[in-house]
Design an enzyme around this catalytic site. Structure first.
Site, PDB file in Angstrom:
ATOM      1  N   SER A  85      -9.331   1.526   2.179  1.00 34.92           N
ATOM      2  CA  SER A  85      -8.327   2.340   1.529  1.00 34.92           C
ATOM      3  C   SER A  85      -7.215   1.528   0.868  1.00 34.92           C
ATOM      4  CB  SER A  85      -7.717   3.303   2.554  1.00 34.92           C
ATOM      5  OG  SER A  85      -7.147   2.611   3.646  1.00 34.92           O
ATOM      6  N   LYS A 120       0.848  -1.189   0.000  1.00 31.76           N
ATOM      7  CA  LYS A 120       0.000   0.000   0.000  1.00 31.76           C
ATOM      8  C   LYS A 120       0.885   1.241   0.000  1.00 31.76           C
ATOM      9  CE  LYS A 120      -3.989   1.743   2.641  1.00 31.76           C
ATOM     10  NZ  LYS A 120      -4.936   1.354   3.700  1.00 31.76           N
ATOM     11  N   SER A 177     -10.260  -1.511   5.949  1.00 27.91           N
ATOM     12  CA  SER A 177      -9.499  -1.151   4.754  1.00 27.91           C
ATOM     13  C   SER A 177      -8.717  -2.266   4.082  1.00 27.91           C
ATOM     14  CB  SER A 177      -8.548   0.004   5.066  1.00 27.91           C
ATOM     15  OG  SER A 177      -9.259   1.174   5.370  1.00 27.91           O
TER      16      SER A 177
END
Length: 555
Positions: free
Chosen positions: A184, A109, A208
């Protein structure tokens, strides 16, 4: 001072940097996979590592196979941010070929700190500020032999179930265009689900890693605080510790998930990061007959027909194996949502948005929430009273009354409420006698782009387990079927509460046809090994009744 022209120049330059990196890679990574590379990508991580140990496969060859797939995923979904193939090639020459992740390319990420690369978080002011050191998690994975090869897209505040920002653009769901892969950690989910990698690392503060795995069709386990290193990384919500963000692996297959999680724990992560508990991997065996609780609704938004069907398939599969199935009713889900949302955004987004230039638009759902949070309190009190008086909507009345920027005493009061809720949840779990809990990961499958504007408050299925810090995994079960999952003729949107209306305004089984649908499997705090075992048991039970999730773009 940030001017509009400076902002536009930063974005254009950063996008060109990514495009130039990709163009430089095309001669090697833009060609079709060879038969050897196809076999490499098909190979489960555990077997691949063994092949590297034996010298049957070289790390550089593994990187070439994964890199080619990642560029195809980028072309189709726009999931990548930082392209790190050149440094990964150097790492492949010196990596630990006897480590537990020898030669395994791993994506990260965008929040993860990797030496020599930005953590822009999709925000212009963070561009062209390369990190000076690897985060502890990255050092651990490199020591195990892994090859960091790319970073993936996110929403710029991390407070959304979508993944788009002004630097990197919007990430597409690989299954159905026009829908998000979640957030996310949405870029990770898109990369893995498309088939651009097998292993990645994401974060979870309100679902997320779990919601993107549900939206895009991959596997994850959200660990409790203190199992996986998290220090040394970037976040736009600096200092937010009311609900702690957790780093967790995401993978394309379940076997890879179990292997990678064990590999991380076996590396003694507490020797890399002061936040990690010294808990070694525990080999566990589950009882032959389990008592499994089912949370059929989060008490705020009933699951959509597609999500209810996936949950019922799972219940039926486990019941057929002889396990005891009971309904589990948690302590007030509205309280859970109220407490968690206030803790996550106790500052009404001031810290996150202070990093965003005046000319830099951000996620529409976040914008909507922050506008509400920053309204004068007396206006929200009146607004909440009107909802309660004329619509009988106790859910939104409770939320509106409390979505405010907190003073320190108010924040301390919320932490006290959090601990009280955790105690209630612990008691309810113990009283019920359940071993595990299954539920939907979200009320609906993947949202259409900009759907968070309507669905911004519908996060209860995921955030409840962040609040209590329970271990929770997600597996894909099925896909939306336009005929099986259509809303009934009797469905009436106007009878729903405000939060549920927002969720269901985005639900359309015909448009969503083909999107993945998962289930969430929950166990007590710090019991990730047991949750992984339960995930494996559930996958096997589903297979026994003929339900086997089909991955996208298998080579």
């Amino acid at each position: 001072m940030f001017t509009y022209l400076k902002y536009k120049k930063i974005i254009a330059t950063k996008q060109k940097e990514r495009a130039d990196r990709i163009a430089e890679l095309i001669p090697v990574y833009g060609t079709p996979l060879t038969s050897e590379e196809v076999q490499i990508f098909r190979t489960p991580v555990a077997e691949l590592v063994t092949n590297v140990h034996k010298g049957v496969v070289k790390p550089i060859d593994v990187l070439h196979a994964y890199g080619k797939r990642a560029l195809k995923a980028q072309e189709n979904t726009n999931c990548l941010t930082e392209i790190m193939f050149k440094d990964a090639e150097k790492q492949a020459e010196i990596c630990n070929t006897h480590g537990s992740l020898a030669g395994v390319p791993i994506s990260f990420k965008d929040t993860v700190s990797i030496k020599g690369y930005d953590c822009t978080l999709g925000i212009a002011m963070h561009a062209f500020k390369p990190l000076q050191n690897d985060a502890p998690l990255v050092r651990l994975l490199k020591d195990a032999g892994a090859l960091p090869y790319c970073k993936t897209n996110i929403p710029m505040t991390l407070l959304s179930y979508e993944s788009y920002n002004n630097i990197w653009g919007r990430t597409e769901n690989p299954h159905v265009k026009g829908f998000t892969p979640g957030g996310s950690s949405g870029g990770e989910a898109a990369l893995l689900a498309y088939g651009g990698g097998r292993v990645g690392m994401g974060t979870d503060v309100a679902g997320s890693v779990r919601v993107p795995s549900h939206f895009a069709g991959c596997y994850t386990v959200r660990s409790s605080f203190g199992r996986i290193p998290r220090a040394g990384n970037s976040t736009p919500t600096r200092g937010q510790d009311g609900i702690t963000s957790i780093y967790s692996p995401m993978t394309r297959s379940f076997d890879d998930l179990e292997y990678v999680f064990k590999a991380i724990i076996d590396m003694k992560p507490w020797e890399y990061d002061y936040t990690v508990h010294p808990i070694p991997w525990r080999d566990v065996a589950l009882p032959k007959k389990l008592k499994i609780g089912v949370m059929y609704s989060d008490g705020v938004v009933d699951p959509s027909p597609a999500c209810a069907r996936a949950l019922q398939l799972t219940v039926d599969a486990l019941a057929k194996q002889g396990h005891e199935i009971v309904t589990f009713t948690p302590p007030s889900p509205v309280d859970a949502l109220r407490i968690a949302t206030q803790l996550i955004v106790a500052d009404a987004g001031r810290v996150a948005t202070s990093q965003i230039a005046w000319c830099e638009p951000y996620d529409k759902g976040v914008t909507k929430f922050l506008r509400i949070a920053r309204l004068p309190r007396f206006i929200k009190k009146i607004w909440a009273w009107l909802y309660l008086k004329f619509k009988g909507d106790t859910v939104i009345a409770s939320l509106l009354s409390n979505w405010n920027e907190k003073t320190m005493p108010e924040h301390m009061g919320l932490v006290w409420e959090r601990e009280g809720y955790r105690a209630q949840y612990f008691s309810a779990w113990k009283t019920s006698g359940i071993d595990f809990l299954i539920t939907a990961p979200n009320a609906t499958p993947a949202l259409p782009h900009d759907g968070m504007f309507q669905s911004f408050a519908s996060i209860g299925y995921a955030v409840m387990f962040n609040l209590v810090d329970y271990s929770s995994g997600v597996i894909p079960v099925t896909k939306v079927d336009k005929d099986l999952d259509a809303l009934p003729a009797t469905f009436n949107l106007n009878k729903l509460n405000y939060v549920a209306k927002g969720a269901y305004r985005n639900y359309n089984a015909e448009r969503m046809h083909g999107l993945p649908v998962g289930v969430q499997i929950v166990g007590p705090r710090l019991e990730e090994e047991k949750v992984l075992k339960m995930m494996a048991l559930t996958i096997s039970a589903l297979k026994d009744i003929g339900v086997e999730y089909e991955l996208l773009n298998e080579v």
